[in-house]
Design an enzyme around this catalytic site. Structure first.
Site, PDB file in Angstrom:
ATOM      1  N   GLN A 191      57.030  54.785 -24.524  1.00  0.00           N
ATOM      2  CA  GLN A 191      58.221  55.479 -25.045  1.00  0.00           C
ATOM      3  C   GLN A 191      57.970  56.963 -25.288  1.00  0.00           C
ATOM      4  O   GLN A 191      58.909  57.729 -25.428  1.00  0.00           O
ATOM      5  CB  GLN A 191      58.713  54.808 -26.336  1.00  0.00           C
ATOM      6  CG  GLN A 191      57.921  55.142 -27.587  1.00  0.00           C
ATOM      7  CD  GLN A 191      56.603  54.379 -27.689  1.00  0.00           C
ATOM      8  OE1 GLN A 191      56.329  53.489 -26.893  1.00  0.00           O
ATOM      9  NE2 GLN A 191      55.777  54.721 -28.679  1.00  0.00           N
ATOM     10  N   GLU A 217      52.058  53.190 -25.182  1.00  0.00           N
ATOM     11  CA  GLU A 217      53.021  54.118 -25.788  1.00  0.00           C
ATOM     12  C   GLU A 217      53.965  54.700 -24.731  1.00  0.00           C
ATOM     13  O   GLU A 217      54.221  55.904 -24.704  1.00  0.00           O
ATOM     14  CB  GLU A 217      52.282  55.269 -26.502  1.00  0.00           C
ATOM     15  CG  GLU A 217      51.260  54.811 -27.526  1.00  0.00           C
ATOM     16  CD  GLU A 217      51.858  54.406 -28.874  1.00  0.00           C
ATOM     17  OE1 GLU A 217      53.089  54.179 -28.944  1.00  0.00           O
ATOM     18  OE2 GLU A 217      51.095  54.293 -29.830  1.00  0.00           O
ATOM     19  N   SER A 258      53.981  44.440 -33.392  1.00  0.00           N
ATOM     20  CA  SER A 258      54.343  43.180 -32.732  1.00  0.00           C
ATOM     21  C   SER A 258      53.242  42.675 -31.795  1.00  0.00           C
ATOM     22  O   SER A 258      53.366  41.583 -31.244  1.00  0.00           O
ATOM     23  CB  SER A 258      55.656  43.350 -31.967  1.00  0.00           C
ATOM     24  OG  SER A 258      55.493  44.268 -30.908  1.00  0.00           O
TER      25      SER A 258
HETATM   26  P1  ADP Z   1      51.734  47.174 -31.597  1.00  0.00           P
HETATM   27  O1  ADP Z   1      50.994  47.764 -30.430  1.00  0.00           O
HETATM   28  O2  ADP Z   1      52.926  46.358 -31.177  1.00  0.00           O
HETATM   29  O3  ADP Z   1      52.084  48.198 -32.663  1.00  0.00           O
HETATM   30  P2  ADP Z   1      49.181  46.027 -32.265  1.00  0.00           P
HETATM   31  O4  ADP Z   1      48.769  45.237 -31.049  1.00  0.00           O
HETATM   32  O5  ADP Z   1      48.580  47.389 -32.431  1.00  0.00           O
HETATM   33  O6  ADP Z   1      50.779  46.104 -32.303  1.00  0.00           O
HETATM   34  O7  ADP Z   1      48.838  45.210 -33.590  1.00  0.00           O
HETATM   35  C1  ADP Z   1      49.203  43.860 -33.794  1.00  0.00           C
HETATM   36  C2  ADP Z   1      48.425  43.353 -34.996  1.00  0.00           C
HETATM   37  O8  ADP Z   1      48.874  44.013 -36.170  1.00  0.00           O
HETATM   38  C3  ADP Z   1      48.599  41.885 -35.349  1.00  0.00           C
HETATM   39  O9  ADP Z   1      47.785  41.031 -34.561  1.00  0.00           O
HETATM   40  C4  ADP Z   1      48.194  41.861 -36.797  1.00  0.00           C
HETATM   41  O10 ADP Z   1      46.792  41.754 -36.916  1.00  0.00           O
HETATM   42  C5  ADP Z   1      48.563  43.236 -37.313  1.00  0.00           C
HETATM   43  N1  ADP Z   1      49.749  43.280 -38.180  1.00  0.00           N
HETATM   44  C6  ADP Z   1      49.883  44.076 -39.259  1.00  0.00           C
HETATM   45  N2  ADP Z   1      51.120  43.956 -39.799  1.00  0.00           N
HETATM   46  C7  ADP Z   1      51.796  43.070 -39.049  1.00  0.00           C
HETATM   47  C8  ADP Z   1      53.146  42.525 -39.093  1.00  0.00           C
HETATM   48  N3  ADP Z   1      54.033  42.904 -40.011  1.00  0.00           N
HETATM   49  N4  ADP Z   1      53.492  41.636 -38.149  1.00  0.00           N
HETATM   50  C9  ADP Z   1      52.598  41.236 -37.213  1.00  0.00           C
HETATM   51  N5  ADP Z   1      51.332  41.721 -37.124  1.00  0.00           N
HETATM   52  C10 ADP Z   1      50.928  42.616 -38.013  1.00  0.00           C
END
Ligand code: ADP
Ligand code: ZN
Length: 195
Positions: free
Chosen positions: A94, A92, A22
């Site tokens: 959580q 992280e 997200s």
């Molecule tokens: P989180 O920390 O919430 O896991 P990140 O900041 O690491 O998320 O990564 C976000 C990025 O992941 C987005 O900007 C995009 O480039 C990529 N991405 C890959 N799959 C998805 C998805 N299903 N929805 C949104 N972004 C995604």
């Protein structure tokens, strides 16, 4: 007359929560970079949950990265924060112990801006402690949504694609994907599901 840049005892807590993919890490890194650009003293931490992930950076799924320190507990985190530090970033959330909210309060009470990113729900859609407790005490909350890989709607859930009832299951990519309320199916992760 010299104007103080920052009142020394005015700290607060910001929380960034949402499903996997997200953009929590991107948002955390963005805020921390801006603080660094403002020449504030920043310290960044993540939990050491798995030695394979011991690299000294927070890395987003889009490969944004920022240097970080590993800690095993929230008490160790508090102990590592230097008196001159103005901004504390934590990823992280959580995966930390239940003392994390108290640790963040301690740092905010010492005048630090504390920014925590983390999953708000586990693979079954249950609130993922200690994030709910942290949300309750934070001054500022940001909820991020991913894109549902099934239908393209905004996604609030982390879908586990492999059968396991371990709450913390860290591994190779392909084990999780983002899904909306409609497409989320917690039974997919149930160990006895026949497919
Ligand atoms: P989180 O920390 O919430 O896991 P990140 O900041 O690491 O998320 O990564 C976000 C990025 O992941 C987005 O900007 C995009 O480039 C990529 N991405 C890959 N799959 C998805 C998805 N299903 N929805 C949104 N972004 C995604
Ligand atoms: Zn969907």
């Amino acid at each position: 007359m010299e104007v103080a840049r920052k009142q020394p005892d005015r700290g607060w807590i910001e929380v960034v929560v949402g499903s996997m993919y997200s953009g929590k890490s991107e948002e955390l890194i963005r805020r921390l970079r801006r603080a660094q650009i403002a020449r504030q003293k920043v310290q960044i931490f993540k939990p050491l949950i798995d030695d394979r992930y011991s690299a000294d950076h927070i890395v987003s799924h889009s490969d944004m990265r920022i240097a970080s320190e590993n800690v095993r507990t929230s008490d160790e985190l508090v102990a590592k924060v230097l008196p001159e530090t103005e901004v504390v970033g934590i990823d992280e959330g959580q995966f930390f112990d239940q003392n994390l909210p108290a640790a963040c309060n301690t740092l905010a009470d010492r005048g630090k801006r504390v920014i925590v990113a983390g999953l708000d729900q586990d693979y079954l859609g249950r609130p993922f402690e200690p994030m709910p407790q942290l949300l309750a005490i934070a001054e500022y909350i940001t909820k991020t949504l991913a894109i549902c890989v099934v239908c393209g709607d905004p996604a609030n859930h982390t879908q586990r694609l492999v059968a396991s009832s371990d709450r913390v299951l860290v591994g190779a990519s392909g084990m999780y994907e983002a899904r909306c309320r409609h497409c989320f199916d917690p039974t997919l992760a149930a160990p006895n599901t026949t497919r």
